[in-house]
Design a protein around this motif. Structure first.
Motif, PDB file in Angstrom:
ATOM      1  N   ALA A  80      18.556   3.919 -21.365  1.00  0.00           N
ATOM      2  CA  ALA A  80      18.063   2.894 -22.058  1.00  0.00           C
ATOM      3  C   ALA A  80      17.516   1.050 -21.820  1.00  0.00           C
ATOM      4  CB  ALA A  80      19.126   2.339 -23.144  1.00  0.00           C
ATOM      5  N   ASP A  81      16.036   1.426 -22.468  1.00  0.00           N
ATOM      6  CA  ASP A  81      15.454   0.345 -21.935  1.00  0.00           C
ATOM      7  C   ASP A  81      16.110  -0.884 -22.876  1.00  0.00           C
ATOM      8  OD1 ASP A  81      12.778   1.130 -20.312  1.00  0.00           O
ATOM      9  OD2 ASP A  81      12.787   2.691 -21.813  1.00  0.00           O
ATOM     10  N   ILE A  82      16.620  -1.053 -23.634  1.00  0.00           N
ATOM     11  CA  ILE A  82      17.431  -1.268 -25.201  1.00  0.00           C
ATOM     12  C   ILE A  82      18.556  -0.575 -25.585  1.00  0.00           C
ATOM     13  CG2 ILE A  82      17.131  -2.959 -27.412  1.00  0.00           C
ATOM     14  CD1 ILE A  82      13.859  -2.433 -26.962  1.00  0.00           C
ATOM     15  N   LEU A  83      19.606  -1.612 -25.377  1.00  0.00           N
ATOM     16  CA  LEU A  83      21.107  -1.380 -25.245  1.00  0.00           C
ATOM     17  C   LEU A  83      20.959  -2.256 -26.654  1.00  0.00           C
ATOM     18  CD1 LEU A  83      22.996   0.903 -24.632  1.00  0.00           C
ATOM     19  CD2 LEU A  83      23.483  -0.828 -22.910  1.00  0.00           C
ATOM     20  N   PHE A  84      22.771  -2.045 -27.680  1.00  0.00           N
ATOM     21  CA  PHE A  84      22.761  -2.139 -28.032  1.00  0.00           C
ATOM     22  C   PHE A  84      24.498  -1.918 -28.297  1.00  0.00           C
ATOM     23  CE2 PHE A  84      18.788  -4.552 -29.859  1.00  0.00           C
ATOM     24  CZ  PHE A  84      19.118  -6.007 -30.682  1.00  0.00           C
TER      25      PHE A  84
END
Length: 318
Positions: free
Chosen positions: A187-191
């Motif tokens: 992940a580059d962006i993790l929610f």
């Protein structure tokens, strides 16, 4: 051309890999559900749900160019799913045939509590063709990789193509959780959701950045408290807004939050403004009975955000 493309120069091209389920949402008086005779709820809805379909639908409604990689059975539920996805502009080369379709049932109470049951086995066990995903993901601005079982082998394809990866791991309690490590590593962006975290969102974000050096943005959806988001540079953002229409069904709110953030961030490059819009959109969505019913266009979302105040606090996670 979509509104987002008209006003931001071009729509982002996003490939989404995840589940599309035939779902039923039911309004109940409260939990726990009690045994007894047949009840007649105030409302009940049927439609296409699942994290993949929810995220892809929100992005498509916002004006992005979406390729949806999913698995649909050659069965009556699959016929319904394909027809609905076709109507929403999401049925394309990424929808392959599997042994059976996934199903979902969710219950929502007036106080905002909810419970869901999903049958995902027929989809999770499918060996999704890597060449199909690679063809659709090549040159994309972002790959949204849900944690459906069939998407795990595709993470390496996204990396090979140099496509940024966004992941929502939902209910998680361990930053080292083995089952989700492939998605966490990619992940580059993790929610994620706050519901099972062992610590405060700020501490969790600190742990994520310390453990996964490839992650540049980490966020925690906090339900009625909004969202907390951290950037690799040390910035911490907290955003909260009251639901513009009250609460009917909170199922799918996290999917809308996630989709809206990546849409706005890709379009503007401004994470604080993107979080403002995402929080408002998630709050708006829960005013409807079924997740897809509350999705807004880019223009509608920006107009709503301009009318509806969002409390934002800036700080540091380190």
């Amino acid at each position: 051309m979509a509104a987002a493309a008209e006003e931001h120069g071009r729509a982002s091209r996003i490939v989404v890999a995840g589940v599309a389920s035939l779902g039923i949402a039911v309004g109940v008086d409260g939990f726990p559900l009690t045994d007894g005779p047949t009840r007649f709820p105030e409302w009940m809805r049927t439609g296409v749900t699942g994290v993949g379909a929810n995220v892809a639908g929100a992005l498509r409604r916002l004006g992005d160019e979406v390729e949806f990689c999913t698995v649909i059975g050659a069965d009556p539920p699959g016929d319904f799913i394909r027809a609905e996805l076709r109507t929403r502009g999401l049925l394309g080369a990424g929808a392959i045939v599997g042994p059976a379709s996934s199903l979902a049932v969710s219950f929502a109470a007036p106080d905002g509590s909810r419970a869901g049951h999903s049958l995902l086995t027929p989809v999770n066990e499918v060996d999704y063709p890597a060449e199909v995903f690679a063809k659709l993901a090549d040159g994309a601005d972002l790959a949204v990789m849900t944690t459906a079982g069939f998407t795990e082998p595709l993470l390496a394809q996204a990396r090979r193509l140099g496509v940024r990866v966004a992941v929502d791991v939902h209910l998680i309690a361990d930053v080292y959780e083995e089952r989700r490590r492939p998605w966490l590593n990619a992940a580059d962006i993790l929610f994620c959701s706050h519901e099972r975290l062992p610590c405060a969102p700020r501490e969790w974000i600190t742990q994520v950045f310390a453990t996964y050096p490839g992650c540049g943005i980490a966020a925690v959806g906090c339900g009625p408290e909004g969202c907390v988001l951290g950037l690799r540079d040390g910035t911490l953002v907290r955003a909260r807004a009251a639901p513009p229409r009250g609460v009917r069904n909170p199922v799918g709110a996290g999917d809308t939050l996630f989709a809206s953030f990546v849409h706005s961030w890709l379009g503007s490059g401004r994470p604080v403004e993107a979080l403002r819009q995402a929080v408002v959109h998630a709050g708006y969505t829960i005013g409807d009975c079924f997740p897809a019913e509350g999705h807004l266009s880019d223009r509608e979302l920006r107009e709503l955000a301009s009318r509806h105040p969002v409390e934002v606090w800036l700080g540091r996670w380190r």
